[in-house]
Design a protein around this motif. Structure first.
Motif, mmCIF file in Angstrom:
data_model
loop_
_atom_site.group_PDB
_atom_site.id
_atom_site.type_symbol
_atom_site.label_atom_id
_atom_site.label_comp_id
_atom_site.label_asym_id
_atom_site.label_seq_id
_atom_site.Cartn_x
_atom_site.Cartn_y
_atom_site.Cartn_z
ATOM 1 N N CYS A 15 6.530 0.501 -11.888
ATOM 2 C CA CYS A 15 5.198 1.051 -12.160
ATOM 3 C C CYS A 15 4.665 0.557 -13.506
ATOM 4 O O CYS A 15 3.493 0.204 -13.633
ATOM 5 N N LYS A 20 8.599 5.501 -3.460
ATOM 6 C CA LYS A 20 7.534 6.445 -3.074
ATOM 7 C C LYS A 20 7.567 7.717 -3.928
ATOM 8 O O LYS A 20 7.277 8.808 -3.452
ATOM 9 N N GLN A 39 1.206 1.804 -5.737
ATOM 10 C CA GLN A 39 1.465 0.732 -4.778
ATOM 11 C C GLN A 39 2.832 0.080 -5.022
ATOM 12 O O GLN A 39 3.532 -0.276 -4.088
ATOM 13 N N SER A 40 3.217 -0.058 -6.282
ATOM 14 C CA SER A 40 4.454 -0.771 -6.610
ATOM 15 C C SER A 40 5.709 0.093 -6.508
ATOM 16 O O SER A 40 6.816 -0.431 -6.562
ATOM 17 N N ARG A 91 -9.793 -0.174 -8.438
ATOM 18 C CA ARG A 91 -9.183 -0.222 -7.106
ATOM 19 C C ARG A 91 -9.548 1.020 -6.287
ATOM 20 O O ARG A 91 -9.869 0.915 -5.109
ATOM 21 N N ARG A 139 -2.192 0.686 -8.951
ATOM 22 C CA ARG A 139 -1.106 -0.296 -8.859
ATOM 23 C C ARG A 139 0.264 0.350 -9.029
ATOM 24 O O ARG A 139 1.220 -0.047 -8.368
ATOM 25 N N SER A 175 -8.678 1.702 -2.474
ATOM 26 C CA SER A 175 -7.258 1.409 -2.616
ATOM 27 C C SER A 175 -6.593 2.460 -3.513
ATOM 28 O O SER A 175 -7.219 3.448 -3.888
ATOM 29 N N ILE A 176 -5.340 2.235 -3.857
ATOM 30 C CA ILE A 176 -4.599 3.165 -4.713
ATOM 31 C C ILE A 176 -4.227 2.476 -6.015
ATOM 32 O O ILE A 176 -4.221 1.244 -6.102
ATOM 33 N N HIS A 226 8.527 1.462 -4.941
ATOM 34 C CA HIS A 226 9.257 1.311 -3.677
ATOM 35 C C HIS A 226 10.020 2.574 -3.289
ATOM 36 O O HIS A 226 10.416 2.721 -2.142
#
Length: 184
Positions: A19, A140, A135-136, A124, A132, A129-130, A138
């Motif tokens: 993140c 969650k 999104q990054s 974004r 970054r 969108s969400i 992994h």
């Protein structure tokens, strides 16, 4: 109108800093600037049952904004959807907002002579969108969405998982929530 919030589930965060890296790259930050540090707490417990927690920190996007209230130029602002941001062209770098932020979420950019911070990647978000950092992740561990949408994961987590706000007693009403699971 949405009311954006983020939930950070520390039970899932492994402290990988993806993140932090995604945020630095997206915002083209200088090497010495971080909007999104991850703090490690622990270990706690007694060997062999040791536990650690990783706590990502960022701007809390408060409802009651000491930073916005203190800004002498109006550079620090809060949008209707709850996103707190800095209009760089109005910022004179006086650092008043840095001093009043109880979360230490604002950083001075010495090269530009301004103050900067996490803005939930509103560039974004405005495009559907969400951020970054979300999104990054992994694992969650970061969940972003509309706090007023009863069908959103953010709404469900905040209202069902004992999510807490950092320094809640200050009355800033942050829109970043944490779910803890420290053992030991």
């Amino acid at each position: 109108m949405a009311r954006y919030a983020m939930v950070i589930d520390t039970r899932s965060c492994i402290g990988c800093h993806s993140c932090t890296v995604a945020c630095k790259v997206h915002n083209n930050l200088p090497v010495d600037m971080i909007y999104n540090p991850v703090t490690t707490v622990g270990p706690t417990g007694v060997y062999p049952n040791l536990h650690m927690a990783h706590i990502p920190l960022l701007c809390m996007h408060c409802e009651q904004t000491p930073c916005v209230n203190a800004c002498p130029t109006g550079a620090s602002q809060r949008r209707e959807d709850g996103i707190v941001w800095i209009e760089e062209s109005k910022c004179v770098g006086c650092k008043t907002c840095v001093m009043v932020c109880p979360y230490g979420a604002r950083v001075s950019n010495h090269e530009k002579g301004t103050v900067q911070k996490c803005d939930f990647c509103f560039d974004r978000v405005d495009k559907g969108s969400i951020p970054r950092c979300v999104q990054s992740c992994h694992q969650k561990a970061r969940i972003f969405g509309d706090l007023d949408d009863e069908t959103s994961e953010v709404f469900k987590l905040v209202n069902g998982e004992h999510a807490v706000r950092l320094l809640d007693d200050l009355g800033t009403e942050p829109y970043v929530f944490y779910i803890y699971g420290l053992e030991g």
